[in-house]
Write an enzyme that holds these catalytic residues in place. Sequence first.
Site, PDB file in Angstrom:
ATOM      1  N   GLU A 259       0.840  -1.204   0.000  1.00  0.00           N
ATOM      2  CA  GLU A 259       0.000   0.000   0.000  1.00  0.00           C
ATOM      3  C   GLU A 259       0.872   1.251   0.000  1.00  0.00           C
ATOM      4  OE1 GLU A 259      -2.404  -1.415   3.290  1.00  0.00           O
ATOM      5  OE2 GLU A 259      -1.040  -0.465   4.704  1.00  0.00           O
ATOM      6  N   PRO A 260       1.550   1.501  -1.101  1.00  0.00           N
ATOM      7  CA  PRO A 260       2.475   2.635  -1.165  1.00  0.00           C
ATOM      8  C   PRO A 260       1.786   3.982  -1.368  1.00  0.00           C
ATOM      9  CG  PRO A 260       2.479   1.436  -3.234  1.00  0.00           C
ATOM     10  CD  PRO A 260       1.517   0.717  -2.346  1.00  0.00           C
ATOM     11  N   GLY A 261       2.332   4.977  -0.707  1.00  0.00           N
ATOM     12  CA  GLY A 261       1.894   6.347  -0.928  1.00  0.00           C
ATOM     13  C   GLY A 261       3.024   7.093  -1.618  1.00  0.00           C
ATOM     14  N   CYS A 328       4.197  33.355  10.334  1.00  0.00           N
ATOM     15  CA  CYS A 328       4.795  34.061  11.467  1.00  0.00           C
ATOM     16  C   CYS A 328       5.540  33.104  12.394  1.00  0.00           C
ATOM     17  CB  CYS A 328       3.715  34.780  12.245  1.00  0.00           C
ATOM     18  SG  CYS A 328       2.530  33.603  12.884  1.00  0.00           S
TER      19      CYS A 328
HETATM   20  N1  LLP Z   1      -0.105   1.993   4.946  1.00  0.00           N
HETATM   21  C1  LLP Z   1      -0.304   2.485   6.175  1.00  0.00           C
HETATM   22  C2  LLP Z   1      -1.093   1.724   7.131  1.00  0.00           C
HETATM   23  C3  LLP Z   1       0.248   3.733   6.515  1.00  0.00           C
HETATM   24  O1  LLP Z   1       0.050   4.219   7.741  1.00  0.00           O
HETATM   25  C4  LLP Z   1       1.003   4.445   5.554  1.00  0.00           C
HETATM   26  C5  LLP Z   1       1.570   5.748   5.882  1.00  0.00           C
HETATM   27  C6  LLP Z   1       1.169   3.903   4.270  1.00  0.00           C
HETATM   28  C7  LLP Z   1       0.603   2.659   4.004  1.00  0.00           C
HETATM   29  C8  LLP Z   1       1.926   4.600   3.171  1.00  0.00           C
HETATM   30  O2  LLP Z   1       3.271   4.770   3.489  1.00  0.00           O
HETATM   31  P1  LLP Z   1       4.280   5.417   2.422  1.00  0.00           P
HETATM   32  O3  LLP Z   1       4.395   4.495   1.242  1.00  0.00           O
HETATM   33  O4  LLP Z   1       3.714   6.709   1.985  1.00  0.00           O
HETATM   34  O5  LLP Z   1       5.561   5.575   3.159  1.00  0.00           O
HETATM   35  N2  LLP Z   1       3.507  12.269   6.635  1.00  0.00           N
HETATM   36  C9  LLP Z   1       4.725  11.483   6.630  1.00  0.00           C
HETATM   37  C10 LLP Z   1       4.479  10.057   6.262  1.00  0.00           C
HETATM   38  C11 LLP Z   1       3.455   9.408   7.171  1.00  0.00           C
HETATM   39  C12 LLP Z   1       3.076   8.070   6.694  1.00  0.00           C
HETATM   40  C13 LLP Z   1       1.875   7.577   7.445  1.00  0.00           C
HETATM   41  N3  LLP Z   1       1.455   6.283   7.032  1.00  0.00           N
HETATM   42  C14 LLP Z   1       5.734  12.130   5.675  1.00  0.00           C
HETATM   43  O6  LLP Z   1       5.402  13.125   5.056  1.00  0.00           O
HETATM   44  O7  LLP Z   1       6.870  11.659   5.599  1.00  0.00           O
END
Ligand code: LLP
Length: 402
Positions: A259-261, A328
């Site tokens: 589940e990549p973001g 600010c």
């Molecule tokens: N699956 C779950 C259950 C998650 O909690 C997350 C991210 C992902 C998948 C996706 O992870 P990714 O592939 O994006 O690393 N705001 C932070 C990142 C927080 C990620 C939270 N969970 C940043 O900007 O670095």
Amino acid sequence: MNNQQLVALAQKYGDPLYVYDANKIEEQYNRMANAFSTVNKLKINYAVKANSNINILKVLKKLNSGVDCVSIQEVKLAIEAGFNVKDIFFTPSGISFEEMEQAVNLGVQITLDSLSILEKFGNKYPTIPVCLRINPHVMAGGNHKISVGHIDSKFGISIYQIEGIKDIVKETGLVINGIHMHTGSDIYNIDAFLHATEILLNTVKEFDTIEFVDFGSGFKVPYKEGDIETNIEEMGITLSNRFNEFCKEYGRDLTMIFEPGKFLVSSAGSLLVKVNVVKPTPNIVFIGVDSGLNHLLRPMMYDAYHHITNISNPEGTEKIYDIVGYICENDTFGSNRSISEVSENDILCIHNAGAYSFSMASNYNSRYRPAEVMVYNGEDYLIRKRENFDDLIKNQVIIDLE
Ligand code: LLP
């Protein structure tokens, strides 16, 4: 997209502006699918939290992606984007039972992450198969705020509580159809993944009803030149081999899920900002831009590095600057950066702003959130309007104090 095209978009739509290259998202998706191509059943579920614009979701849907959602609102956005509920995976943490029930009613795949909710769920919905989020107690992730698989983390059900899970399953007759983990973000060390994988697969063996194993995500993307990134191709070979071997041993053709973001959308995004002021001070030359931590929080929140270039004057003499926001507080996008000479009104590009950028933006200092534009096969589309004063006050209830 080249510098001229980006500057033209800033001129056309105004600034600050988020721009996303949808073809780059496609490229990253295909890269991932290819890396794991020897797995018989692979499912990539895009983590909606990284960037939840419906049009980004539509691009992913076209690629056959599923989605990973952490709130009922993300589930509704995915439905709005046209996703079939069978491709929507709901993996929240610590939510109310009422919110969980809304997801049940929509028919999406549910993941549970505490013994308490497992018991409530089993008593009320014993016939709905669920996935369990396991906490493998592995330390991984780029920084403490985004490391979530260790023993002191709030996420998942501890591997030490497997017996508790089994008792509830026995009492309620609930079917566990999947096992899930997510250990953190910005993990470049494949060994951490592999170690957690072994723990996860051991958990799978505790049940004989598993249909899928969800390995979460956390692939590190390069934010600066020469930065290490997760070697997805190498990881693909090692993990696929291990998974295929495990499926044989387990006697089932399991589905492998990620589940990549960040991996899918980070490099596709840029934040374009205009230089309001060039301000030499005794020690530092500040570049003040028309944006701030309200639009891109990552540098302030995680000390995250985002590469910055001057797209109005890319070939000028390099000079050293601090690029700062208009909030600010000491909101700094980059310190001590060598950038092609900057003049007021130049457009700067803050790179790698496709993930956790707009989605973490706010109205702090009563500033509007920027517009978003998507470029797809050479065409540009406005995909979110810039906010205005009406947006700022629409939910404020103004009472008469006279
Ligand atoms: N699956 C779950 C259950 C998650 O909690 C997350 C991210 C992902 C998948 C996706 O992870 P990714 O592939 O994006 O690393 N705001 C932070 C990142 C927080 C990620 C939270 N969970 C940043 O900007 O670095």
